[in-house]
Design a protein around this motif. Structure first.
Motif: not given
Length: 234
Positions: A115-129
């Motif tokens: 949960f933590a690994n995928h949630c943090l990676s998704y959040t980084a790509l979300y804000f970057l996009g």
């Protein structure tokens, strides 16, 4: 000394039994089977896995792929369960898609810390996009394999197969397994890219209907029973 085997009265009975068995086997082989009928024990062999053999091939067909529990745009849930987890999934996917995606991956059983690994990676790509292009266009490249994993885990029907069944197109792709899987993977990416929130919500509803949350069964529950009232006897 007379031969015990020749003088034994069991020899004749055994020969008669062998003759009867061979005669019964001959009759069982001569019994014809109708089309589509499985004759268990009548001229039918068995494989090492316990599957019946008919005419030299394993009797049985592959399990057909089933539909999803809900459609892609059924974000508000079923009619009989409106105020249920479906509405919660819809709100979570609209407000915090990173948490919904992390919960979906965690339910798939990807291991501790999923949960933590995928949630943090998704959040980084979300804000970057959103900062570079003005919309969430990078996170779907990272999240679409979860849809493919759900489809393969539960043997669900893909978009290409559903389109081929409804309108009859893409018949050549459906015949070859490798081409069909490549087409379905491309459709999984397109669904995440163009209908990202709806895709996450559909996957969340599917997993909640099929799998319990791993946190509920992760630790055993210890129930303490108080002792019964005791009295002192004389």
């Amino acid at each position: 000394m007379a031969n015990l085997e020749e003088s034994s009265p069991l020899i004749a009975n055994r020969d008669d039994g062998d003759a009867n068995d061979s005669h019964a086997e001959t009759e069982s082989k001569s019994v014809p089977l109708e089309s589509g009928e499985i004759g268990v024990g009548i001229g039918v062999g068995w494989t090492a896995d316990g599957l019946p053999l008919g005419h030299g091939s394993v009797v049985g067909e592959p399990v057909a792929r089933g539909p999803w529990a809900s459609s892609l745009f059924a974000c508000l849930g079923r009619n009989d369960e409106f105020c249920s987890s479906d509405l919660e999934v819809c709100l979570l996917g609209s407000v915090a898609p990173c948490m919904l995606y992390g919960s979906n991956v965690e339910r798939l059983g990807s291991g501790p810390g999923a949960f933590a690994n995928h949630c943090l990676s998704y959040t980084a790509l979300y804000f970057l996009g959103n900062s570079l292009f003005g919309w969430n266009c990078l996170a779907p490249w990272f999240s679409y394999p979860s849809r493919t994993a759900i489809r393969r885990k539960f043997n669900l029907e893909g978009n290409c197969e559903a389109l081929s069944r409804s309108c009859g197109c893409c018949g050549s792709f459906m015949e070859d397994d490798e081409q069909r899987e490549q087409c379905e993977t491309a459709c999984d990416f397109a669904t995440h890219y163009f209908c990202h929130v709806c895709s996450l919500c559909q996957e969340g509803r599917e997993l909640r209907r099929r799998l319990p949350h791993p946190g509920f069964n992760g630790r055993p529950v210890l129930v303490m029973i108080p002792p019964m009232e005791q009295t002192m006897g004389r």
